[in-house]
Design a protein around this motif. Structure first.
Motif, PDB file in Angstrom:
ATOM      1  N   VAL A  41      -5.888   7.768   5.262  1.00  0.00           N
ATOM      2  CA  VAL A  41      -6.476   6.979   4.185  1.00  0.00           C
ATOM      3  C   VAL A  41      -5.725   5.659   4.036  1.00  0.00           C
ATOM      4  CG1 VAL A  41      -7.060   6.936   1.726  1.00  0.00           C
ATOM      5  CG2 VAL A  41      -7.242   9.085   3.015  1.00  0.00           C
ATOM      6  N   ALA A  42      -4.391   5.723   4.035  1.00  0.00           N
ATOM      7  CA  ALA A  42      -3.589   4.512   3.893  1.00  0.00           C
ATOM      8  C   ALA A  42      -3.836   3.541   5.052  1.00  0.00           C
ATOM      9  CB  ALA A  42      -2.108   4.875   3.794  1.00  0.00           C
ATOM     10  N   ILE A  58       0.889  -1.166   0.000  1.00  0.00           N
ATOM     11  CA  ILE A  58       0.000   0.000   0.000  1.00  0.00           C
ATOM     12  C   ILE A  58       0.922   1.209   0.000  1.00  0.00           C
ATOM     13  CG2 ILE A  58      -1.796   1.257   1.255  1.00  0.00           C
ATOM     14  CD1 ILE A  58      -2.450  -1.545   2.593  1.00  0.00           C
ATOM     15  N   ILE A  59       1.092   1.820  -1.161  1.00  0.00           N
ATOM     16  CA  ILE A  59       2.061   2.903  -1.304  1.00  0.00           C
ATOM     17  C   ILE A  59       1.395   4.241  -1.026  1.00  0.00           C
ATOM     18  CG2 ILE A  59       3.613   4.100  -2.885  1.00  0.00           C
ATOM     19  CD1 ILE A  59       4.204   1.436  -4.170  1.00  0.00           C
ATOM     20  N   LEU A  60       1.837   4.882   0.032  1.00  0.00           N
ATOM     21  CA  LEU A  60       1.358   6.210   0.400  1.00  0.00           C
ATOM     22  C   LEU A  60       2.139   7.219  -0.417  1.00  0.00           C
ATOM     23  CD1 LEU A  60      -0.217   8.254   2.011  1.00  0.00           C
ATOM     24  CD2 LEU A  60       1.270   7.807   3.960  1.00  0.00           C
ATOM     25  N   VAL A  91      -1.312  -1.089  -4.093  1.00  0.00           N
ATOM     26  CA  VAL A  91      -2.435  -0.175  -4.000  1.00  0.00           C
ATOM     27  C   VAL A  91      -1.810   1.197  -3.770  1.00  0.00           C
ATOM     28  CG1 VAL A  91      -4.447   0.554  -2.668  1.00  0.00           C
ATOM     29  CG2 VAL A  91      -4.022  -1.895  -3.049  1.00  0.00           C
ATOM     30  N   PHE A  92      -2.004   2.085  -4.723  1.00  0.00           N
ATOM     31  CA  PHE A  92      -1.475   3.442  -4.595  1.00  0.00           C
ATOM     32  C   PHE A  92      -2.516   4.310  -3.919  1.00  0.00           C
ATOM     33  CE2 PHE A  92       1.021   1.719  -8.072  1.00  0.00           C
ATOM     34  CZ  PHE A  92       2.293   2.222  -7.816  1.00  0.00           C
ATOM     35  N   LYS A 116      -6.054  -1.377   7.276  1.00  0.00           N
ATOM     36  CA  LYS A 116      -6.926  -2.051   8.246  1.00  0.00           C
ATOM     37  C   LYS A 116      -7.944  -2.938   7.527  1.00  0.00           C
ATOM     38  CE  LYS A 116     -10.168  -1.266  12.007  1.00  0.00           C
ATOM     39  NZ  LYS A 116     -10.923  -0.297  12.784  1.00  0.00           N
ATOM     40  N   THR A 117      -8.560  -2.407   6.491  1.00  0.00           N
ATOM     41  CA  THR A 117      -9.535  -3.177   5.724  1.00  0.00           C
ATOM     42  C   THR A 117      -8.869  -4.381   5.073  1.00  0.00           C
ATOM     43  OG1 THR A 117     -10.828  -1.176   5.302  1.00  0.00           O
ATOM     44  CG2 THR A 117     -11.214  -3.058   3.845  1.00  0.00           C
ATOM     45  N   ALA A 118      -7.732  -4.154   4.449  1.00  0.00           N
ATOM     46  CA  ALA A 118      -7.016  -5.230   3.765  1.00  0.00           C
ATOM     47  C   ALA A 118      -6.503  -6.273   4.762  1.00  0.00           C
ATOM     48  CB  ALA A 118      -5.859  -4.654   2.963  1.00  0.00           C
ATOM     49  N   GLY A 119      -6.113  -5.829   5.946  1.00  0.00           N
ATOM     50  CA  GLY A 119      -5.575  -6.735   6.948  1.00  0.00           C
ATOM     51  C   GLY A 119      -6.559  -7.782   7.426  1.00  0.00           C
TER      52      GLY A 119
END
Length: 187
Positions: A20-21, A6-8, A79-80, A26-29
């Motif tokens: 946002v990241a 997840i690239i911030l 995920v950018f 959290k959702t992806a985890g």
């Protein structure tokens, strides 16, 4: 296990991007079909592109480039998370992308963007064009967040519930495409 970064994509002081990241992370985890890792560009302190040779060669002179290369290379997809700055992406994100080439190839990417007028849509469109030049496959679903409606006073992230479904769909697509591209990365 598939590893998605997840690239911030902003390094700006006072940025809202970390909120946002962290929401994406959290959702992806909670998923069990891939491992997700937050990659904050601010942690890499990349100067303006300073390699003497093209990234196409993959021969990096500077330690900061080698560290960035190693981080991106170990990930299978991305995920950018990006704001929209002046109808495009932040210069720090473009610079970080431009440092590398082969490390992006044959991987998948999804996008979570935020902005005021069109909720980051123009930033995503620019990222899609850049990704094509890097042989980075982009997924259709994207998450667009409004600084007006998804942030309290433009600073505190409070996403509308409707974004949860879009985020889950985008993550599913990124994982599917990342897995489908795996044989090309191993070749």
């Amino acid at each position: 296990m598939t590893r998605i970064g997840i690239i911030l994509g902003t390094t700006r002081p006072g940025r809202v991007g970390p909120q946002v990241a962290q929401w994406v992370e959290k959702t992806a985890g909670a998923r069990e079909d891939a491992d997700f890792e937050l990659v904050d560009l601010a942690d890499y302190d990349l100067p303006l592109f300073d390699e003497p040779r093209s990234p196409l060669m993959g021969a990096y002179e500077h330690a900061h480039t080698r560290a960035w290369s190693a981080r991106v290379a170990e990930l299978d997809g991305f995920v950018f998370v990006t704001p929209e700055y002046n109808r495009s992406i932040p210069s720090a994100l473009k610079n970080a992308i431009d440092f590398l080439y082969g490390e992006w190839n044959n991987k998948a990417a999804g996008f979570v963007a935020y902005g005021s007028n069109v909720s980051g849509a123009r930033a995503v469109e620019h990222l899609r064009l850049i990704a094509g030049a890097l042989q980075l496959a982009t997924v259709r679903t994207q998450v667009n967040l409004s600084l007006v409606t998804d942030f309290e006073k433009f600073t505190t992230f409070e996403p509308a519930a409707r974004h949860d479904d879009a985020l889950q769909q985008m993550l599913t697509e990124v994982i599917a495409w990342t897995n489908a591209l795996a044989p090309l990365r191993q070749a």
